[in-house]
Write a protein that holds these residues in place. Structure first.
Motif, short mmCIF file in Angstrom:
data_model
loop_
_atom_site.label_atom_id
_atom_site.label_comp_id
_atom_site.label_asym_id
_atom_site.label_seq_id
_atom_site.Cartn_x
_atom_site.Cartn_y
_atom_site.Cartn_z
N TYR A 260 0.84 -1.21 0.00
CA TYR A 260 0.00 0.00 0.00
C TYR A 260 0.87 1.25 0.00
CZ TYR A 260 -4.05 -2.89 0.82
OH TYR A 260 -5.03 -3.82 0.68
N SER A 263 2.27 1.84 -3.35
CA SER A 263 1.32 2.40 -4.32
C SER A 263 1.08 3.88 -4.04
CB SER A 263 0.02 1.62 -4.32
OG SER A 263 -0.71 1.89 -3.16
N THR B 36 -3.44 3.94 5.26
CA THR B 36 -3.26 3.19 4.02
C THR B 36 -4.59 2.81 3.40
OG1 THR B 36 -2.93 1.25 5.39
CG2 THR B 36 -0.99 2.17 4.38
N ASP B 40 -6.18 3.94 -0.16
CA ASP B 40 -6.59 2.90 -1.10
C ASP B 40 -8.04 3.10 -1.51
OD1 ASP B 40 -6.05 0.39 -2.46
OD2 ASP B 40 -7.51 -0.47 -1.08
N GLU B 122 -3.15 -4.72 -10.66
CA GLU B 122 -2.78 -4.21 -9.34
C GLU B 122 -1.66 -5.05 -8.77
OE1 GLU B 122 -6.33 -4.48 -7.00
OE2 GLU B 122 -5.84 -6.53 -6.47
#
Lengths: 461, 462
Positions: A260, A263, B36, B40, B122
């Motif tokens: 995460y 990203s 996080t 996301d 992804e």
């Protein structure tokens, strides 16, 4: 008192302890039940795969429509997934390869969703999570616990160098930790081999051996960390608190958060953009196809469209073939550009998470068993080549059928291209796992040196 | 009396090293996880919005074009079809649940219908390690910390000798235990709530999730269930502590129980259900259906081969054959659905042997990302496909009846097309659904506390 006696004392002390008994039970129960369950799973996946291959072949031979429906590619299950399940949810997959449409792994919602909530227990989980916790339970009181019980003072009153004491302690505990692990692994291997459908090749055995070795190295690193912290603290209860906090961060948090984080640092364009790119390319190529067809029509005014002489159909198929090949190339190069960015992000995530030995072990284990994060991409990347073969095969066939005026019912798919699935060979797997195995070795040495330095100046009173 | 016991327990805890460490860890983990997961969520939502508008653009592009009927016809028969997009659930910031494994788009045309698998695009590491959402932190990390907090509550005090001293006063043992429970749990719950509150504050400040009543109510339920779950471990740790006489033994036993019960049981149960209640694979179902198609084909050919080949009687026969085939295929589908439901039930019930599974089911259901969402997805997907096929065929008939031209003006707009509606279960329903698991957590709580009480009554304090 000699060094040999010292090691003997340590081993005996561990073997007679409650934790050794508990560790043995837990190891045997977990590894055997998981071996049984995962082997059975593999066996069923293999049976599914075999039926699928036969079914798909029969479908084409009996009433095939390779033009419209394409050919099916079946990915065989990897026997090493019994040990390391890895990234894939499914052991086997079927994917339709047609020359018009891009091959796509179907998203499968016809499955039991509970399996998604609780991933299966494999060797990676067993060694990486359960055994590492045991390694901490075996080592947290190595120094500070013995100080508390007062025996450390006694031990140091002999004329023994401290390094020998530390090494003896290390070996004694580590052997007590590794024995139940190796025993239970042996038992689970026997269970795996009791299923006659599982065929492990020579390379697979090498990979399993390397897997176990990497696991032992990983446990040695965690065990050394335990001894290190134990030598830094005066109370066993402090050392276990600190160790469990480190363990939580190392095993449960860092690997999970790092993708995460990666990203965030290196964001990817949304995948809807790729779709838009592809649609545009497809439209351009469709226009080009029409232009080429018009040109052909202008040059040969005498040829009747879809006439019975088959001349139009022959040429049309060849133009279509050129379009299809260009389309496949365009689509796969758009994908490739994206996948390159993605693999940069993946590498970043890996580097970030390698601060935790658990991540290194996970990467090494998945690389050795060919179940790692790049495995699916490796499989998908081989499909455009096969798709081109399918396109060439079917357009050539139709072109010939038009030229020779063969009836549709007499179509013959016997020369159709066959897809061969391969896994990376063992040298490649070793090379892929090398950096992580080396990192594990480094952690091992660093923690042991830390333990040594701390113990040299440890206040034993 | 009770108050001073609680007070003592709290002060004792707050001044300890592990309280400091736990507090810091709670704080760091909760914030890191929410940060996080929020980013996301933000990313997923942006993609969702972009994709919705992109799919609208495709239709509006065609609408009003010169050859709109033609182009739409092409779209209908496989040139892309139309799409439905699934918006991410706002509570996935806290409980991701099954969101990760459900497709975010579905696509239908008269040629095929499919769920779009976008996970090629992804990071594959997301599938290798569990999602670090708040539910995961509570489920795995906090449960371990709770055990660590309480393992020496009784036996540790015995070792230090203070338990003897405490019981020399005229306090009944049940009060001592209750005081320890309340004091200990309070000193665990407060850091938990404080860190959660700061995480919610962070979300409000960045404004990424809609703070509506529904959101707050669901979050409240999730937090309540989380506290219940943590208290199961608190009671369990206490029980282990009253069953042992040395802190080091209690610690080891706690760790082993935690590993087996939290990490192993739910995972094994989910797989074991596969064998206890097997489901045929989708491929097998597909091949059975193909066999039926082939059989119908043979029967039709037989009808054509006879003299009755044309005429009313033959039409009737063929219709009957087709009906027959359809019915049998429907029966196979229903059979499959039944089997699947059975297996899901099995794995659910088996895994409920562990409170970790109960917690996961309750939290995901309450957050709207659990098995309810999965069921809703499947149902709405099927409805969408059916609705679209019916609509598309109707359109096609009108189009052909009118000499390949659609009779009405301005008929094409994104709002006139069948659209995919994913109706997630309402809050009341989800609470009802989660009730079994909430009750199970309660049962575990009471059970362990009672056992701890029973052991402590006959505990040798000297």
């Amino acid at each position: 008192m000699t060094f040999g006696l010292l090691i003997q004392k340590e081993i005996l002390e561990q073997l007679l302890s409650l934790r050794f008994a508990l560790a043995c039970t837990i190891c045997l129960i977990i590894s055997m039940s998981s071996a049984f369950v995962l082997t059975k799973d593999y066996k069923e996946a293999l049976a599914d795969y075999n039926t699928n291959v036969v079914m798909h072949d029969k479908e084409v031979d009996e009433n095939g429509d390779v033009w419209g429906k394409g050919l099916m590619v079946d990915r065989p299950p990897n026997p090493l997934q019994i040990f390391v399940r890895g990234v894939e949810r499914h052991l086997t997959a079927s994917i339709r390869v047609t020359f018009q449409q891009e091959p796509e792994l179907e998203s499968d919602t016809d499955m039991n969703p509970v399996n998604d909530l609780f991933p299966p227990i494999d060797l990676l989980f067993f060694i990486g999570v359960v055994m590492s916790l045991l390694a901490i339970a075996f080592s947290y009181d190595a120094i500070s616990g013995e100080k508390e019980s007062g025996t450390l003072k006694l031990l140091m009153s002999y004329s023994l160098p401290r390094d020998q004491v530390l090494i003896a302690k290390w070996f004694g505990g580590y052997i007590a930790l590794a024995t139940p692990l190796l025993l239970s692994l042996l038992c689970s291997l026997v269970i795996v081999l009791l299923f006659p459908t599982v065929e492990l090749q020579g390379d697979d055995w090498l990979a399993i051996g390397a897997l176990v070795a990497a696991g032992l190295l990983y446990l040695a690193a965690i065990y050394s960390l335990g001894v290190f912290i134990s030598a830094r603290t005066q109370l066993a209860s402090t050392s276990i608190t600190v160790l469990l906090m480190i363990w939580v961060l190392m095993v449960l948090v860092i690997p999970n958060v790092s993708p995460y984080l990666a990203s965030q640092i290196q964001p990817l364009p949304p995948f809807t953009e790729i779709d838009a790119d592809k649609v545009e390319r497809e439209r351009d190529l469709r226009d080009e196809f029409n232009r080429e067809l018009d040109e052909f029509r202008d040059k040969n005014p005498d040829i009747e469209e879809w006439g019975n002489d088959g001349r139009w159909g022959t040429e049309w198929n060849l133009i279509e073939q050129r379009r299809a090949l260009k389309l496949i190339d365009a689509q796969s190069s758009i994908d490739q550009a994206f996948v390159n960015q993605l693999s940069q992000q993946l590498d970043l995530a890996k580097y970030l998470s390698r601060i935790s030995p658990f991540s290194s072990f996970a990467y090494a284990a998945t690389a050795l068993s060919a179940t790692g994060p790049t495995e699916r991409e490796r499989f998908l990347a081989t499909l455009p080549e096969y798709r081109k073969e399918v396109a060439i095969f079917i357009t050539n066939m139709w072109s010939r059928m038009h030229a020779e005026n063969i009836d549709y019912d007499d179509r013959d798919y016997s020369g159709r291209p066959q897809y061969v699935h391969t896994l990376p060979d063992i040298e490649q797997r070793f090379a892929d796992s090398l950096i992580d195995v080396m990192l594990l070795g480094v952690w091992c040495v660093v923690f042991f040196m830390g333990a040594y330095l701390s113990f040299l100046r440890y206040d034993v009173k | 009396m009770l108050l001073s016991l609680i007070y003592k327990e709290i002060v004792n805890n707050v001044l300890s090293l592990r309280f400091m460490v736990t507090f810091v860890l709670f704080f760091v983990l909760t914030l890191a996880s929410v940060y996080t997961m929020a980013s996301d969520y933000e990313r997923t939502r942006t993609i969702h919005e972009a994709s919705v508008s992109q799919h609208r653009d495709v239709i509006t592009d065609i609408a009003g074009a010169e050859d709109e009927d033609n182009r739409f016809h092409e779209l209908l028969y496989g040139g892309g079809g139309i799409y439905g997009d699934r918006a991410p659930a706002p509570l996935s910031v806290f409980v991701k649940g099954l969101e990760r494994s459900l497709p975010s788009q579905v696509n239908v045309s008269l040629w095929q219908s499919r769920k779009v698998q976008e996970d090629r695009y992804e990071n594959p590491l997301l599938r290798l390690f569990a999602t670090p959402d708040y539910a995961y932190i509570i489920n795995i990390v906090i449960s371990l910390l709770a055990l660590l907090f309480v393992f020496d509550a009784i036996c540790g005090e015995k070792e230090k000798g203070t338990l003897k001293l405490l019981l020399a006063n005229s306090v009944p043992r049940d009060l001592v235990l209750l005081g320890k429970w309340i004091g200990g749990f309070a000193s665990l719950a407060v850091p938990l709530l404080v860190s959660l509150f700061s995480a919610v504050l962070y979300l409000v400040l960045i404004g990424s999730v809609p703070l509506e009543n529904e959101f707050i109510a669901r979050l409240g339920w999730v937090v309540a269930v989380s506290l219940m779950y943590v208290s199961v471990f608190f009671a369990l740790g206490m029980m282990i502590s009253t069953a042992t006489h040395k802190a080091s033994t209690a610690l080891l036993v706690s760790l082993f129980v935690w590993v087996c019960w939290i990490l192993v049981v739910p995972n094994l149960a989910a797989v074991a259900a596969k064998f206890l209640s097997p489901v045929p694979t989708p491929q097998k179902i597909e091949s059975e259906k193909m066999a039926i198609d082939r059989e119908s084909q043979i029967r039709r050919e037989r009808v054509w081969a006879t003299n009755l080949g044309y005429g009313k009687r033959a039409e009737q026969l063929i219709e009957q054959i087709d009906d027959d085939g359809e019915k049998r295929k429907e029966r196979i589908d229903a059979f499959y659905e039944d089997k699947l439901r059975e297996q899901i039930e099995w794995s659910r019930n088996l895994s409920r042997l562990s409170p970790s599974a109960s917690y996961v089911y309750a939290a995901t259901d309450l957050a709207g990302t659990g098995l309810g969402l999965y069921g809703a997805f499947r149902g709405s997907y099927q409805r969408f496909v059916e609705e679209f096929v019916e609509w598309g065929n109707e359109w096609d008939t009108k189009y052909h009846d009118n000499d390949d031209d659609y009779p009405e003006e301005n008929w094409l707009s994104p709002d006139n097309l069948p659209s995919w509606k994913l109706v997630a279960p309402r809050l009341d329903d989800t609470v009802t659904m989660a009730m079994t698991d909430i009750l199970l957590l309660l049962v575990f709580n009471v059970l362990f506390f009672m056992l701890a009480y029973a052991f402590f009554l006959r505990y040798d304090v000297t």
